[in-house]
Design a protein around this motif. Sequence first.
Motif: not given
Length: 146
Positions: A78, A81-82, A93, A95
């Motif tokens: 993920y 991605q949110k 988010l 990240d």
Amino acid sequence: MPAWPGGPCPDCGDDMPANLVRCATCRALLNPELKPSDIMPYQPVRLQEVDSFVEADLVGYFVGCPRCRRKLRVHGKYDGQKVACRFCNATFLFDLSRNDLTWRGAWCSCPHCDRELRTDLTALGHRVVCRFCEGQLVLQRAAGPV
């Protein structure tokens, strides 16, 4: 120099088989042409240690929710991605390059026993041992916080 043909030992008289250097009973030299300085004792050679550490990629991370600060388990797939917090439903988010998230560790699968290993991010790049099977591995990741 001929090999010992076999027969009785010249010192103790015990019968010895052919091709021996010393008597198995009294350790006397069987070949009269040999001198003790001619025979080198066996000295084992230490082999260089084989580097058998297997690289293990991190599967996911433990992060603190930016809103409620509870610990979340987020899979590495993920990244970018949110994701939503399962406790307060806040979305953020995910990240791996973000420094504002509270990084609380990671997990990977042991390449030796396939069990889940949880680790602190400070162990990345270091040689570690699996706590279940004692398999040797190096934890690594492609990107993310330190």
